[in-house]
Scaffold this active site. Structure first.
Site: not given
Lengths: 554, 554
Positions: B194, B367
């Site tokens: 990610d 995130h």
């Protein structure tokens, strides 16, 4: 004291509840002073619109009363409406030299006479009708910015203009605290103050902090440096030149507005560059890459700007090559984030090193944060306060700030464009409204695009258009040709032939039905076709294209 | 070892160079594993488009090779393309329970069979062809998120999914560090991780920090509280319920997607609420304002969402009243800033107290920031690395980060959608391309709007359309009716009658000219009318409407 029977009115015609098209009327009796005349860039939903300016019907109706226009600084949102305003109102326009220098260019581009411009110096006072206007030096992201002290028979009004408090400004000229303080001591009736950063805690950093960041970026750069920033940020440009000189680099300028402002600023002495530093963009090939800096436009990812074109390998004069260092010395204005991101992505793909984003310290705001606003309120200590230059939430925040500082809530006015705010020495109140609003500029048209046209553009943009043409016999009322169906922006016809066949059948059915029912008026026929087709298309596609029936008569 | 002669390929079909439509092919020999199948919301320039999904031609061509689809979590950008993909490919879909719960709703809405869904638990391993897929618990802004360890004959691949490292997660379930570390110890061939927050220094704050901010906001609220957040942020919703319980408030849920997710989550046990806490939105009138909390959608200012409608006094069930506290528990996604600002402004105008913005601590990202990414790289220590889930600049930044941690640059691949990245145990390289791209969904149409339609919509949106209709005699080739001129989205005709008269004259002149020149082919006639008019209109208005000549034949 007789004059006091007149009323003092503040009528914002733009800039409240929005960042843009700043324009404020100060009216005392039959005399009007106009502060700023700015434009605004269109929202996304204003499809096809180039610029937005305030509706100045009120000024035009009262044009004989307007004594002067005074300008706080040379940004578009403060001067950009003047090419349109001055076509309708013929009055002196006062501003500092750089402000007028930039304005003059705009007027020329629009073929507007600039003989009414009157240059003032920071500190000067001019008289316009019953008003005395004192221009007070402030720091902002453009040099030669001023706040205003407007003396009226009712009392003193302070308009801060766009400002920040920079203790280490590039040109050594600080916001004139002392003047604001003196006026505060004498008593100020009303203050209007910049609310842009009312949501930001603390203190906006000094413009000079950017210099240190440039220094670091230049130190790290191995080859050419290209810096994009706002063309009007003359101090920023000066810092780039200073850093370039230190690193023995030449400086070239690219982009129409950047070239304009740099030329005006060099001419008027707002930018200083040692002999031989500036080189023409056409001659950059004469210097090694590692000795060049190019200052350019496009820091907002604007589609036609120099940097955007370079990022798309589509600029005539400069192509990005691996090893280039690109510095984006600006923060995206809300709404431009995606354009800026795309530019950065494209530059990275071309192999450039891109310096961007807050953490690199390569941009600071030109507007006061909360602690600076608090200081201004404490220096000026006005009786009444109107937060200006902000979207509604900025005005609300600034109003809260003033209340927290001890100002009575009834003395704080969150105004709206078009409102008449009336003040006596003791009280302020809303005393009505004048015509106000926005005038849309599309190409050469000023105000010929309104809500109906925009609504049509919106519908066209979403689902396109289907045009049905039928030719009918004038006498018999029967169809002699058509229906022909043409669509644009609806579906890719080659892949949807069956659908378009069905569309045609539906229209034919509707026409037959009308004939059977004896419906012959064109309006009724058109609406029958529109209804039948609209329903059918929505069921089949969940889209609502514009459906436009046209009947020809032979 | 015979199997090793086969090739291991990673083919990203979406999610590289963009945040959205994540979809990655893992192929070994003749067997394919698909990781995620997400959608993306359209860019502004994709006029009228509702959704964007990846082009899956490659999968359809190789549909017999696809062994399974594995899902990392239930966000739209990871599962949203499945209603379209599953219509064309019939394979098992593995995901955790909440992921499949949300997906099932989507499939039902689209009339797609969901019998292929196979629920797994965090920690489970499934077999699909030659692949073993282990689902590893990670923290994200939705519960039941997983990273994947895919064992292939060539080695182990780790896909982190969307993740962060939350040491104090709401449900007490941390990212399974130990598992990543164990895999790292055994040796990992390739990691995909990610990159969303690769630009952010430091550590993303824990979801539980938001709870403290809610506590403060609830403490300050005197009347009703309305909180908008992402419907999928189940932990956030749990925190709202927890805070409501502490403050003895009831909780109602509003907005279709919010109601859906809350119902699924309550049912599956991902949200826990004490008996009597949740009340139906239709019954909120039974409770005093100061005892209510409403959880709703619209945190991004989406035009049709509940909060936006409330802000426009246009919601059937809930009207904002002065004293309401509105908490916007989200950060605007790039591109939504203006919509969110407008919603806030409208709510403030209705007299609500609005809590928004970073400084209030009412939102955290889901995130990993740079320090978390560094930890993940150090735990997994892969031989090869592909940054995924990011715009190009995020991928570049994440690649730099990996290089700074000591990974050889030739082992890091900044990929592109459609690229075939091939890996042996020793090296990785680009081995070609497959068909890839975006498929636009507009209403019920999947892929029937392409570049031509979008280009037309763009032109129509900017300057509208002018339609010229002429009826001609088939045999003589002379004009028997018209030209009739109709425009939409061009100018407000009533105010531009003179212009439209001139337009008509120009067309008539062009037709006469054609007759004189003996030009009779329709194509030539049309292009003569288009040229004459286009030039004239640009000169007069600086606009370029679409000009559409239609010739009817009788």
């Amino acid at each position: 004291m007789a004059k006091e029977k007149q009323k003092l009115q503040i009528i914002p015609l733009g800039g409240l509840g929005e960042i843009g098209k700043n324009m404020t009327v100060v009216r005392y009796g039959d005399e009007i002073l106009l502060i700023d005349a700015g434009l605004m860039f269109p929202d996304e939903e204003m499809l096809g619109i180039d610029l937005v300016i305030p509706d100045i019907s009120y000024l035009v109706e009262n044009k004989d009363k307007v004594k002067a226009i005074v300008l706080t600084h040379g940004h578009e949102d403060h001067i950009g409406a003047l090419p349109y305003v001055l076509k309708q109102i013929n009055v002196p326009v006062y501003g500092t030299r750089l402000t007028l220098g930039i304005l003059e260019g705009r007027l020329q581009e629009n073929g507007v006479d600039s003989s009414n411009l009157r240059a003032v110096m920071q500190g000067d006072t001019i008289k316009a009708g019953c008003f005395h206007v004192n221009f007070i030096r402030v720091n902002h992201s453009i040099p030669d910015a001023v706040g205003l002290a407007v003396t009226t028979p009712m009392g003193t009004i302070i308009h801060t203009g766009d400002f920040k408090l920079d203790y280490t400004p590039i040109d050594g000229k600080m916001t004139d605290f002392r003047r604001f303080s003196d006026l505060g001591n004498k008593g100020v009736l009303l203050m209007m103050a910049d609310s842009t950063n009312a949501e930001r805690a603390g203190h906006t950093p000094s413009e000079s902090t950017v210099g240190a960041s440039f220094d670091k970026a230049f130190h790290n750069a191995r080859s050419r440096i290209i810096i994009a920033t706002f063309s009007s940020n003359v101090h920023r440009i000066q810092q780039i030149i200073n850093t370039a000189v230190r690193y023995k680099r030449k400086v070239a300028v690219l982009g129409r507005s950047m070239v304009n402002v740099v030329n005006i600023s060099l001419e008027l002495g707002y930018i200083k560059a040692p002999e031989g530093t500036m080189v023409d963009i056409d001659n950059i090939g004469n210097y090694p890459m590692e000795q060049m800096v190019i200052i350019t436009t496009g820091s907002q990812g604007e589609p036609m700007s120099a940097l955007t074109r370079m990022s798309q390998s589509d600029h005539r004069k400069v192509g990005i090559v691996p090893g280039d260092t690109i510095i984006i010395s600006a923060t995206p204005i809300p709404g431009n984030e995606k354009l800026v991101s795309r530019t950065i992505d494209n530059l990275l793909k071309l192999g450039a090193n891109v310096v961007y984003g807050r953490e690199n310290g390569i941009h600071v705001s030109g507007h006061a944060s909360q602690e600076e606003l608090k200081l201004m309120h404490n220096l000026v200590r006005p009786k009444f306060f109107i937060p200006v230059h902000g979207e509604y939430r900025h005005l609300v925040k600034h109003a809260k700030l003033a209340a927290e500082l001890g100002m009575p809530k009834e003395n704080i006015f969150i105004g709206e464009n078009g409102q008449i705010l009336e003040f006596t020495r003791d009280k302020g109140y809303v005393a009505g409204r004048v015509t106000s609003g926005r005038v849309l500029i599309d190409g050469l048209g000023v105000g010929d695009v309104g809500n109906i046209v925009l609504r049509d553009r919106r519908q066209l943009s979403q689902d396109g258009i289907i045009i049905i043409v039928v030719t009918m016999d004038k006498t018999s009322g029967t169809v002699v040709a058509g229906p022909d169906i043409v669509s644009r922006g609806f579906v890719y016809v080659r892949e949807s032939e069956e659908l378009m066949e069905d569309v045609k059948t539906r229209v034919e059915d509707a026409l037959v039905h009308c004939e059977e029912e004896g419906i012959t008026e064109w309006a009724a026929l058109k609406s029958a076709m529109r209804d039948a087709l609209g329903r059918f298309i929505f069921e089949r596609t969940r889209r609502r294209p514009m459906i436009l029936p046209i009947i020809m008569e032979v």
